[in-house]
Design a protein around this motif. Structure first.
Motif, PDB file in Angstrom:
ATOM      1  N   VAL A 108       0.839  -1.200   0.000  1.00  0.00           N
ATOM      2  CA  VAL A 108       0.000   0.000   0.000  1.00  0.00           C
ATOM      3  C   VAL A 108       0.875   1.251   0.000  1.00  0.00           C
ATOM      4  N   ARG A 109       1.853   1.284   0.892  1.00  0.00           N
ATOM      5  CA  ARG A 109       2.735   2.452   0.967  1.00  0.00           C
ATOM      6  C   ARG A 109       3.584   2.584  -0.292  1.00  0.00           C
ATOM      7  N   ALA A 110       4.078   1.476  -0.805  1.00  0.00           N
ATOM      8  CA  ALA A 110       4.958   1.502  -1.979  1.00  0.00           C
ATOM      9  C   ALA A 110       4.249   2.090  -3.195  1.00  0.00           C
ATOM     10  N   ILE A 111       2.971   1.827  -3.336  1.00  0.00           N
ATOM     11  CA  ILE A 111       2.215   2.350  -4.482  1.00  0.00           C
ATOM     12  C   ILE A 111       1.720   3.767  -4.217  1.00  0.00           C
ATOM     13  N   LEU A 112       1.127   3.985  -3.050  1.00  0.00           N
ATOM     14  CA  LEU A 112       0.530   5.285  -2.775  1.00  0.00           C
ATOM     15  C   LEU A 112       1.546   6.417  -2.745  1.00  0.00           C
ATOM     16  N   VAL A 113       2.774   6.129  -2.356  1.00  0.00           N
ATOM     17  CA  VAL A 113       3.775   7.190  -2.295  1.00  0.00           C
ATOM     18  C   VAL A 113       3.981   7.831  -3.666  1.00  0.00           C
ATOM     19  N   THR A 114       3.838   7.064  -4.717  1.00  0.00           N
ATOM     20  CA  THR A 114       4.023   7.598  -6.065  1.00  0.00           C
ATOM     21  C   THR A 114       2.737   8.177  -6.643  1.00  0.00           C
ATOM     22  N   VAL A 115       1.643   7.468  -6.518  1.00  0.00           N
ATOM     23  CA  VAL A 115       0.441   7.842  -7.272  1.00  0.00           C
ATOM     24  C   VAL A 115      -0.454   8.862  -6.588  1.00  0.00           C
ATOM     25  N   THR A 116      -0.244   9.137  -5.317  1.00  0.00           N
ATOM     26  CA  THR A 116      -1.127  10.094  -4.654  1.00  0.00           C
ATOM     27  C   THR A 116      -0.551  11.495  -4.577  1.00  0.00           C
ATOM     28  N   GLY A 117       0.616  11.692  -5.137  1.00  0.00           N
ATOM     29  CA  GLY A 117       1.166  13.045  -5.159  1.00  0.00           C
ATOM     30  C   GLY A 117       0.340  13.943  -6.058  1.00  0.00           C
ATOM     31  N   LYS A 118       0.318  15.198  -5.719  1.00  0.00           N
ATOM     32  CA  LYS A 118      -0.461  16.167  -6.501  1.00  0.00           C
ATOM     33  C   LYS A 118      -0.091  16.117  -7.975  1.00  0.00           C
ATOM     34  N   TRP A 119       1.188  16.136  -8.271  1.00  0.00           N
ATOM     35  CA  TRP A 119       1.614  16.206  -9.662  1.00  0.00           C
ATOM     36  C   TRP A 119       1.342  14.912 -10.409  1.00  0.00           C
ATOM     37  N   SER A 120       1.586  13.778  -9.782  1.00  0.00           N
ATOM     38  CA  SER A 120       1.345  12.494 -10.461  1.00  0.00           C
ATOM     39  C   SER A 120      -0.106  12.372 -10.892  1.00  0.00           C
ATOM     40  N   SER A 121      -1.007  12.680  -9.993  1.00  0.00           N
ATOM     41  CA  SER A 121      -2.430  12.590 -10.320  1.00  0.00           C
ATOM     42  C   SER A 121      -2.806  13.531 -11.451  1.00  0.00           C
ATOM     43  N   LEU A 122      -2.281  14.752 -11.405  1.00  0.00           N
ATOM     44  CA  LEU A 122      -2.598  15.714 -12.461  1.00  0.00           C
ATOM     45  C   LEU A 122      -2.015  15.294 -13.805  1.00  0.00           C
ATOM     46  N   ILE A 123      -0.822  14.701 -13.790  1.00  0.00           N
ATOM     47  CA  ILE A 123      -0.219  14.214 -15.044  1.00  0.00           C
ATOM     48  C   ILE A 123      -1.077  13.093 -15.624  1.00  0.00           C
ATOM     49  N   LEU A 124      -1.499  12.162 -14.793  1.00  0.00           N
ATOM     50  CA  LEU A 124      -2.357  11.075 -15.269  1.00  0.00           C
ATOM     51  C   LEU A 124      -3.649  11.633 -15.864  1.00  0.00           C
ATOM     52  N   LEU A 125      -4.228  12.628 -15.200  1.00  0.00           N
ATOM     53  CA  LEU A 125      -5.445  13.252 -15.718  1.00  0.00           C
ATOM     54  C   LEU A 125      -5.188  13.960 -17.044  1.00  0.00           C
ATOM     55  N   ALA A 126      -4.012  14.572 -17.184  1.00  0.00           N
ATOM     56  CA  ALA A 126      -3.672  15.260 -18.434  1.00  0.00           C
ATOM     57  C   ALA A 126      -3.552  14.278 -19.595  1.00  0.00           C
ATOM     58  N   LEU A 127      -3.233  13.031 -19.289  1.00  0.00           N
ATOM     59  CA  LEU A 127      -3.071  12.013 -20.337  1.00  0.00           C
ATOM     60  C   LEU A 127      -4.358  11.225 -20.599  1.00  0.00           C
ATOM     61  N   GLU A 128      -5.428  11.604 -19.935  1.00  0.00           N
ATOM     62  CA  GLU A 128      -6.697  10.879 -20.051  1.00  0.00           C
ATOM     63  C   GLU A 128      -7.194  10.778 -21.494  1.00  0.00           C
TER      64      GLU A 128
END
Length: 126
Positions: free
Chosen positions: A17-37
């Protein structure tokens, strides 16, 4: 309860849980993923869609997302060389789970802001 407990800091990297969430829950990571939607985007287009992200931070986050398998970087030969980023199937699956949170945030933003204002006002009185 979900398995989120570790006994020592050294063990935190072993917690899935920690290993994944540390990367994907950051503000920028989420916004980048949304930008690639909506499909592959060039670096400059991602930066323009997000707006307030520096080139260095965008580069670092794209590399981290690529390293974890959520984003694929494609170099298109030509003059000039074009580099595009797109979601992998795993990245698309992750995005499908982030979108409900984004929807929730949009729907509850005013209520959260009102709660913050009440809390801040109460703290000043105390």
């Amino acid at each position: 309860m979900l398995p989120i407990t570790v006994q020592a800091e050294e063990e935190s990297g072993l917690c899935p849980v920690r290993a994944i969430l540390v990367t994907v829950t950051g503000k920028w990571s989420s916004l980048i993923l949304l930008a690639l939607e909506d499909g592959p985007q060039r670096f400059s287009a991602i930066k323009r869609l997000i707006g307030d992200i520096s080139q260095r931070v965008l580069t670092e986050n794209l590399r981290a997302l690529e390293r974890d398998g959520y984003v694929r970087r494609e170099v298109v030969p030509g003059s000039p060389i074009e580099v595009r980023y797109q979601l992998t199937p795993m990245g698309g699956d992750l995005l499908s789970r982030i979108i409900p949170l984004v929807t929730w945030a949009t729907n509850h933003h005013a209520a959260v802001q009102a709660a913050r204002n009440r809390y801040d006002a109460d703290e000043r009185v105390s």
